[in-house]
Write an enzyme that holds these catalytic residues in place. Sequence first.
Site, PDB file in Angstrom:
ATOM      1  N   GLY A  47     -31.262  -2.821 -14.648  1.00 57.70           N
ATOM      2  CA  GLY A  47     -32.270  -1.726 -15.674  1.00 57.70           C
ATOM      3  C   GLY A  47     -31.959  -0.533 -14.741  1.00 57.70           C
ATOM      4  N   CYS A  79     -28.258  -6.219  -9.860  1.00 47.50           N
ATOM      5  CA  CYS A  79     -28.037  -4.861 -10.166  1.00 47.50           C
ATOM      6  C   CYS A  79     -29.071  -3.942  -9.675  1.00 47.50           C
ATOM      7  CB  CYS A  79     -27.480  -4.424 -11.659  1.00 47.50           C
ATOM      8  SG  CYS A  79     -26.431  -3.104 -11.727  1.00 47.50           S
ATOM      9  N   HIS A 182     -24.101  -8.451 -13.415  1.00 44.66           N
ATOM     10  CA  HIS A 182     -25.236  -9.229 -14.366  1.00 44.66           C
ATOM     11  C   HIS A 182     -24.999 -10.372 -14.935  1.00 44.66           C
ATOM     12  CE1 HIS A 182     -27.399  -5.273 -15.064  1.00 44.66           C
ATOM     13  NE2 HIS A 182     -26.170  -4.677 -14.700  1.00 44.66           N
ATOM     14  N   GLU A 184     -26.671 -12.284 -16.176  1.00 46.08           N
ATOM     15  CA  GLU A 184     -27.655 -12.773 -17.482  1.00 46.08           C
ATOM     16  C   GLU A 184     -27.187 -12.016 -18.692  1.00 46.08           C
ATOM     17  OE1 GLU A 184     -27.950 -10.455 -14.944  1.00 46.08           O
ATOM     18  OE2 GLU A 184     -28.938  -8.585 -15.751  1.00 46.08           O
TER      19      GLU A 184
HETATM   20  N1  GLN Z   1     -27.534   2.474 -11.878  1.00 43.49           N
HETATM   21  C1  GLN Z   1     -28.739   1.668 -11.792  1.00 43.49           C
HETATM   22  C2  GLN Z   1     -30.034   1.832 -11.059  1.00 43.49           C
HETATM   23  O1  GLN Z   1     -29.487   2.671  -9.894  1.00 43.49           O
HETATM   24  C3  GLN Z   1     -28.552   0.179 -11.912  1.00 43.49           C
HETATM   25  C4  GLN Z   1     -27.585  -0.225 -12.987  1.00 43.49           C
HETATM   26  C5  GLN Z   1     -27.917  -1.480 -13.726  1.00 43.49           C
HETATM   27  O2  GLN Z   1     -28.976  -2.178 -13.533  1.00 43.49           O
HETATM   28  N2  GLN Z   1     -27.291  -1.803 -14.483  1.00 43.49           N
HETATM   29  O3  GLN Z   1     -30.606   1.210 -10.891  1.00 43.49           O
END
Ligand code: GLN
EC number: 4.3.3.6
Length: 203
Positions: A47, A79, A182, A184
């Site tokens: 996220g 992520c 990811h 998921e």
């Molecule tokens: N760039 C996002 C962050 O800094 C992470 C991106 C992702 O979870 N797909 O949280």
Amino acid sequence: MPKIGVLALQGDFREHLASLQRLGQETLAVRTPEDLAAVDALVIPGGESSVIDRLSRNYSLAEPIKQLIADGMPAYGSCAGMIMLADRIENPAVSSAGAVQQSFGGIDMTVRRNAFGRQVDSFEYQLDFLGKNLEAVFIRAPEAVQVGPDVQVISTVPAEGDGEQGRIVAVRQGNLLATSFHPEVTGSTAIHEFFIQLTRGDA
Ligand code: GLN
């Protein structure tokens, strides 16, 4: 069977819940300290880590999560979740009021947010995860740019220059697991299976 919570404040927590449930795992969407107290392990989804940081502090979840991690609760971050599990963020977001993004910490590493972002915002790569081949999806993904001696590097993707070491995209330190990508969002269940084993003390 240990119950696995998924931090459900922001991001793709529904996909993590679905992946775990497909494997027959008992799950709980964690939104309150009471929810947190009812789980044995925690997944932190992808996220936006600065939003997960802010909401977890607003909902009084950040301190108990840090405490549980320090006490050995298994946790897996994908992520944005990887960023939340890092002891150090190289380029934290800073709000207009000057507040610097924080993490829960737990893994002795420095992460660079959006490390693959400039050239390509998102890409797929076939990588090795503990002997299994899997299709990894990277979306504005972080990279571990420095890891401490207790951190096991699980997966890398090739660096651009010849002779350079690969870029670190999956790590483990004790009961903590983090991936830049990811699992998921693809059909692959290898990472969730591994995390379930880890919560049972089998990995
Ligand atoms: N760039 C996002 C962050 O800094 C992470 C991106 C992702 O979870 N797909 O949280």
